[in-house]
Motif scaffolding. Sequence first.
Motif, mmCIF file in Angstrom:
data_model
loop_
_atom_site.group_PDB
_atom_site.id
_atom_site.type_symbol
_atom_site.label_atom_id
_atom_site.label_comp_id
_atom_site.label_asym_id
_atom_site.label_seq_id
_atom_site.Cartn_x
_atom_site.Cartn_y
_atom_site.Cartn_z
ATOM 1 N N ARG A 1 -4.283 16.387 -3.025
ATOM 2 C CA ARG A 1 -4.744 17.613 -2.413
ATOM 3 C C ARG A 1 -5.499 18.462 -3.428
ATOM 4 N N THR B 1 -5.192 24.804 -4.918
ATOM 5 C CA THR B 1 -5.355 25.964 -4.049
ATOM 6 C C THR B 1 -6.522 26.872 -4.425
ATOM 7 N N TRP C 1 2.280 29.279 8.532
ATOM 8 C CA TRP C 1 1.767 28.169 7.722
ATOM 9 C C TRP C 1 2.252 28.230 6.290
ATOM 10 N N ARG C 2 2.307 27.044 5.665
ATOM 11 C CA ARG C 2 2.810 26.952 4.292
ATOM 12 C C ARG C 2 1.722 26.609 3.289
ATOM 13 N N TYR C 3 0.549 26.178 3.761
ATOM 14 C CA TYR C 3 -0.457 25.686 2.811
ATOM 15 C C TYR C 3 -1.710 26.546 2.774
ATOM 16 N N GLU D 1 -8.603 26.484 2.749
ATOM 17 C CA GLU D 1 -7.268 25.874 2.712
ATOM 18 C C GLU D 1 -6.990 25.072 3.991
ATOM 19 N N SER E 1 -6.193 21.137 4.131
ATOM 20 C CA SER E 1 -5.013 20.601 4.824
ATOM 21 C C SER E 1 -5.408 19.446 5.745
ATOM 22 N N ALA F 1 -1.174 17.626 4.308
ATOM 23 C CA ALA F 1 -0.299 18.708 3.866
ATOM 24 C C ALA F 1 1.146 18.227 3.961
#
Length: 131
Positions: free
Chosen positions: A20, A23, A78-80, A86, A90, A95
């Motif tokens: 991934r 961030t 959401w967590r990501y 973003e 994902s 994710a």
Amino acid sequence: MCGLACGAVLAVAPGAAAERMPTDQAKALQNPVAYAPEAVKAGRNTYLRLCQYCHGADGRAQANPDFEAPSLRDPDEWRYGATDGEIFVSIRDGAGHEMPPFGKQLQDDAVWRIVLFIRSIGPKELRPQTP
Ligand code: HEC
């Protein structure tokens, strides 16, 4: 932290899960596709084909108890991350353990159109301005 060299090794390792994008880089990405009805519709079509199995046709993710997929209408859950970049990452890179990466089967533009579709079903205040 693992750094660039480690990322490169993971990226070429056969069978390794797609890595991934970090961030800060993801947040910096901008959607190159304009928020327009045709683009949202194209994103919706791809969404219905590839995503509704887990997230539901309406994005609320209530239909499939096998996956703990979040409602795509509610960025607070959401967590990501909920910036355009973003969401893009994902979808492209995946994710967590259960959200598969779609980068191999979708061109970047197709992923960005899905991002527009997700914006269209999400909170009004997060929708891009139409020119
Ligand atoms: C096999 C089931 C499955 C499919 C198919 C799937 N997802 Fe997911 N998705 C998940 C699960 C489960 C999570 C939550 C992962 C976690 O929290 O660790 C998730 C997370 C996400 C997230 C991140 C939300 C957050 O918490 O930040 C986005 C965005 C997303 N999915 C969009 C999509 C889109 C768009 C598609 C189709 C291209 C898709 N998903 C297809 C299961 C799926």
